[in-house]
Design an enzyme around this catalytic site. Structure first.
Site, PDB file in Angstrom:
ATOM      1  N   GLY A   8       0.863  -1.179   0.000  1.00  0.00           N
ATOM      2  CA  GLY A   8       0.000   0.000   0.000  1.00  0.00           C
ATOM      3  C   GLY A   8       0.895   1.223   0.000  1.00  0.00           C
ATOM      4  O   GLY A   8       1.528   1.538   1.008  1.00  0.00           O
ATOM      5  N   ARG A  81     -10.676   5.978   5.889  1.00  0.00           N
ATOM      6  CA  ARG A  81     -11.962   6.588   6.242  1.00  0.00           C
ATOM      7  C   ARG A  81     -12.166   7.943   5.580  1.00  0.00           C
ATOM      8  O   ARG A  81     -11.221   8.692   5.378  1.00  0.00           O
ATOM      9  CB  ARG A  81     -12.028   6.806   7.763  1.00  0.00           C
ATOM     10  CG  ARG A  81     -12.302   5.545   8.527  1.00  0.00           C
ATOM     11  CD  ARG A  81     -12.727   5.875   9.943  1.00  0.00           C
ATOM     12  NE  ARG A  81     -11.676   6.476  10.748  1.00  0.00           N
ATOM     13  CZ  ARG A  81     -11.890   7.138  11.881  1.00  0.00           C
ATOM     14  NH1 ARG A  81     -13.121   7.310  12.322  1.00  0.00           N
ATOM     15  NH2 ARG A  81     -10.878   7.629  12.573  1.00  0.00           N
ATOM     16  N   ARG A  87     -14.251   3.366  11.585  1.00  0.00           N
ATOM     17  CA  ARG A  87     -13.191   2.452  11.157  1.00  0.00           C
ATOM     18  C   ARG A  87     -13.793   1.108  10.744  1.00  0.00           C
ATOM     19  O   ARG A  87     -13.300   0.440   9.853  1.00  0.00           O
ATOM     20  CB  ARG A  87     -12.167   2.272  12.277  1.00  0.00           C
ATOM     21  CG  ARG A  87     -11.345   3.534  12.539  1.00  0.00           C
ATOM     22  CD  ARG A  87     -10.357   3.349  13.685  1.00  0.00           C
ATOM     23  NE  ARG A  87      -9.529   4.534  13.889  1.00  0.00           N
ATOM     24  CZ  ARG A  87      -9.832   5.524  14.740  1.00  0.00           C
ATOM     25  NH1 ARG A  87     -10.935   5.483  15.446  1.00  0.00           N
ATOM     26  NH2 ARG A  87      -9.021   6.553  14.882  1.00  0.00           N
ATOM     27  N   ASN A  94     -11.442  -4.250   3.275  1.00  0.00           N
ATOM     28  CA  ASN A  94     -10.061  -4.325   3.754  1.00  0.00           C
ATOM     29  C   ASN A  94      -9.656  -5.737   4.176  1.00  0.00           C
ATOM     30  O   ASN A  94      -8.488  -6.118   4.054  1.00  0.00           O
ATOM     31  CB  ASN A  94      -9.837  -3.316   4.881  1.00  0.00           C
ATOM     32  CG  ASN A  94      -9.743  -1.892   4.340  1.00  0.00           C
ATOM     33  OD1 ASN A  94      -9.787  -1.694   3.130  1.00  0.00           O
ATOM     34  ND2 ASN A  94      -9.632  -0.913   5.212  1.00  0.00           N
ATOM     35  N   HIS A 174      -8.340   0.403  18.890  1.00  0.00           N
ATOM     36  CA  HIS A 174      -8.145   1.628  18.115  1.00  0.00           C
ATOM     37  C   HIS A 174      -9.505   2.116  17.615  1.00  0.00           C
ATOM     38  O   HIS A 174      -9.852   1.998  16.456  1.00  0.00           O
ATOM     39  CB  HIS A 174      -7.211   1.335  16.939  1.00  0.00           C
ATOM     40  CG  HIS A 174      -6.799   2.565  16.186  1.00  0.00           C
ATOM     41  ND1 HIS A 174      -6.316   3.694  16.801  1.00  0.00           N
ATOM     42  CD2 HIS A 174      -6.788   2.836  14.863  1.00  0.00           C
ATOM     43  CE1 HIS A 174      -6.024   4.596  15.875  1.00  0.00           C
ATOM     44  NE2 HIS A 174      -6.318   4.114  14.693  1.00  0.00           N
TER      45      HIS A 174
HETATM   46  O1  TXD Z   1      -3.151   4.138  13.217  1.00  0.00           O
HETATM   47  C1  TXD Z   1      -3.564   3.493  12.322  1.00  0.00           C
HETATM   48  N1  TXD Z   1      -3.588   2.171  12.409  1.00  0.00           N
HETATM   49  C2  TXD Z   1      -4.029   4.132  11.082  1.00  0.00           C
HETATM   50  C3  TXD Z   1      -4.687   3.323  10.095  1.00  0.00           C
HETATM   51  C4  TXD Z   1      -3.721   5.480  10.791  1.00  0.00           C
HETATM   52  C5  TXD Z   1      -3.939   5.975   9.542  1.00  0.00           C
HETATM   53  C6  TXD Z   1      -4.519   5.202   8.472  1.00  0.00           C
HETATM   54  N2  TXD Z   1      -5.038   3.967   8.908  1.00  0.00           N
HETATM   55  C7  TXD Z   1      -5.588   3.027   7.911  1.00  0.00           C
HETATM   56  O2  TXD Z   1      -4.559   2.648   6.998  1.00  0.00           O
HETATM   57  C8  TXD Z   1      -6.661   3.597   7.037  1.00  0.00           C
HETATM   58  O3  TXD Z   1      -7.917   3.579   7.690  1.00  0.00           O
HETATM   59  C9  TXD Z   1      -6.608   2.644   5.868  1.00  0.00           C
HETATM   60  O4  TXD Z   1      -7.320   1.468   6.166  1.00  0.00           O
HETATM   61  C10 TXD Z   1      -5.120   2.339   5.730  1.00  0.00           C
HETATM   62  C11 TXD Z   1      -4.428   3.125   4.639  1.00  0.00           C
HETATM   63  O5  TXD Z   1      -4.613   4.499   4.839  1.00  0.00           O
HETATM   64  P1  TXD Z   1      -4.010   5.558   3.790  1.00  0.00           P
HETATM   65  O6  TXD Z   1      -4.347   6.904   4.296  1.00  0.00           O
HETATM   66  O7  TXD Z   1      -2.612   5.217   3.480  1.00  0.00           O
HETATM   67  O8  TXD Z   1      -4.931   5.241   2.535  1.00  0.00           O
HETATM   68  P2  TXD Z   1      -4.611   5.476   0.980  1.00  0.00           P
HETATM   69  O9  TXD Z   1      -3.828   6.716   0.775  1.00  0.00           O
HETATM   70  O10 TXD Z   1      -5.919   5.331   0.289  1.00  0.00           O
HETATM   71  O11 TXD Z   1      -3.662   4.263   0.594  1.00  0.00           O
HETATM   72  C12 TXD Z   1      -4.083   2.949   0.541  1.00  0.00           C
HETATM   73  C13 TXD Z   1      -3.385   2.345  -0.644  1.00  0.00           C
HETATM   74  C14 TXD Z   1      -3.845   2.914  -2.000  1.00  0.00           C
HETATM   75  O12 TXD Z   1      -2.738   3.469  -2.687  1.00  0.00           O
HETATM   76  C15 TXD Z   1      -4.404   1.695  -2.727  1.00  0.00           C
HETATM   77  O13 TXD Z   1      -4.183   1.724  -4.137  1.00  0.00           O
HETATM   78  C16 TXD Z   1      -3.642   0.584  -2.047  1.00  0.00           C
HETATM   79  O14 TXD Z   1      -3.642   0.937  -0.683  1.00  0.00           O
HETATM   80  N3  TXD Z   1      -4.189  -0.749  -2.249  1.00  0.00           N
HETATM   81  C17 TXD Z   1      -3.400  -1.839  -2.388  1.00  0.00           C
HETATM   82  N4  TXD Z   1      -2.060  -1.954  -2.365  1.00  0.00           N
HETATM   83  C18 TXD Z   1      -1.548  -3.202  -2.546  1.00  0.00           C
HETATM   84  N5  TXD Z   1      -2.317  -4.282  -2.708  1.00  0.00           N
HETATM   85  C19 TXD Z   1      -3.654  -4.203  -2.717  1.00  0.00           C
HETATM   86  N6  TXD Z   1      -4.412  -5.296  -2.858  1.00  0.00           N
HETATM   87  C20 TXD Z   1      -4.254  -2.924  -2.546  1.00  0.00           C
HETATM   88  N7  TXD Z   1      -5.520  -2.476  -2.512  1.00  0.00           N
HETATM   89  C21 TXD Z   1      -5.473  -1.144  -2.318  1.00  0.00           C
END
Ligand code: TXD
Length: 311
Positions: A8, A81, A87, A94, A174
């Site tokens: 990701g 989100r 969440r 996810n 969380h």
């Molecule tokens: O503290 C915490 N745990 C968190 C969690 C703090 C911030 C964000 N948090 C969670 O992380 C958020 O609720 C999301 O579930 C994830 C990712 O958040 P982010 O802000 O990085 O989201 P983005 O910018 O949308 O990035 C997710 C990327 C995006 O580029 C997609 O194309 C990619 O995930 N994606 C994938 N990558 C690889 N393989 C697969 N299958 C895939 N599907 C989507």
């Protein structure tokens, strides 16, 4: 050189790569399903290395083969989100993305330690552990460092004291029921509940619980990434340098704090084996009640996962 793969390459993934490169800790692989994007971000970061003077190799890829031989796999892939979403709303999509990413990356890196970021965090970490069959030492969720850092930042804003003198411990799931432990948190050793008047402390606790939503409501297009990514980098460093750092993380509970067969935010010792140990605080009645409420919320999402996925 150690190797860290980040699945990701969105906001948290790419920002984690940025913080990691600054620490010159490991070579980095960014994987995403979007074509060109992880390669572009990796190249941009590589081109920043001469400026900051760090010799780190960073590559982007659309397949898991590039992650071969990783010491650490960080999973951030999935949906984030938007305003008004909880969440838990992210659960089914996810679960599919994270489950596949975990199983596929393990084939290329059988010794890797997993750091999970994708929400709903405690449930996704559980899914990874069950899907991969890894021992609990090697699957750790990131949440508590972030939630605690938010609280530390708010205490610093209120008191004007350096963030370095402020320790806060936010435990539990969380989610909105997370447990900021004011009695164990302190400013230069003075417990927060002595340092701050009750109304100020209550306001900080409430703001901490809603810390994620506060950023989302301002950004409107996604959720926080600088602080979550910094937390991931700190975890990776503690593991690779075998620091035995005590930080709040989501860990698989095996009777600690009276909880079993679920992930929950507790203080853990992070070292080269991943989760070296869970630290158990003595909780008073009120704190225990908050723990139970938070655990109930995590269990509810876990039950929803078990209805969706065969584990
Ligand atoms: O503290 C915490 N745990 C968190 C969690 C703090 C911030 C964000 N948090 C969670 O992380 C958020 O609720 C999301 O579930 C994830 C990712 O958040 P982010 O802000 O990085 O989201 P983005 O910018 O949308 O990035 C997710 C990327 C995006 O580029 C997609 O194309 C990619 O995930 N994606 C994938 N990558 C690889 N393989 C697969 N299958 C895939 N599907 C989507």
């Amino acid at each position: 050189m150690n190797k860290i793969s980040i699945i990701g390459a969105g906001m948290t993934g790419a920002t984690t790569a940025h913080w990691l490169a600054e620490r010159e800790l490991a070579d980095i692989v960014l994987v995403d399903v979007v074509e060109g994007m992880p390669q572009g971000k990796a190249l941009d970061l590589v081109e920043a290395m001469p400026i900051i003077g760090k010799d780190v190799n960073i590559v982007g890829a659309n397949d898991y083969a590039a992650t071969k031989g990783s010491d650490i796999i960080i999973i951030t892939a999935g949906l984030a989100r938007k305003p008004g979403m909880s969440r838990d709303d992210l659960l089914s999509k996810n679960a599919e993305i994270v489950g596949t990413a975990a199983v596929e990356t393990l084939k290329h890196s059988p010794d890797a330690i997993y750091i999970i970021l994708t929400n709903p965090l405690d449930t996704m970490a559980y899914l990874v552990m069950k899907k991969t069959g890894l021992p609990r030492e090697r699957v750790i969720g990131q949440a508590g460092i972030l939630d605690s850092a938010r609280m530390r930042a708010f205490v610093a804003m209120e008191t004007g004291v350096s963030v370095e003198n402020i320790d806060c411990y936010v435990l539990g799931g969380h989610g909105d029921e997370m447990v900021p432990l004011t009695r164990h948190s302190n400013v230069a050793g003075i417990p927060l509940n002595e340092y701050l008047p009750a109304d100020k402390l209550d306001a900080i606790v409430a703001r901490t619980r809603k810390g994620g939503a506060e950023v989302i409501n301002l950004l409107k297009t996604g959720s926080a990434y600088y602080a979550p990514a910094a937390a991931c980098a700190q975890m990776a460093e503690a593991i690779l340098k075998n620091k035995n750092l005590v930080v709040p993380c989501a860990a698989y509970m095996n009777g600690e704090y009276g909880l079993k067969d679920m992930f929950f935010g507790v203080p853990v010792v992070l070292g080269r084996n991943g989760l070296e140990k869970i630290v158990e605080y003595k909780l008073d009645k009120e704190e225990k009640a908050m723990f139970e409420k938070s655990a109930a919320a995590v269990k509810e999402t876990l039950e929803a996962l078990k209805k969706l996925v065969q584990l």
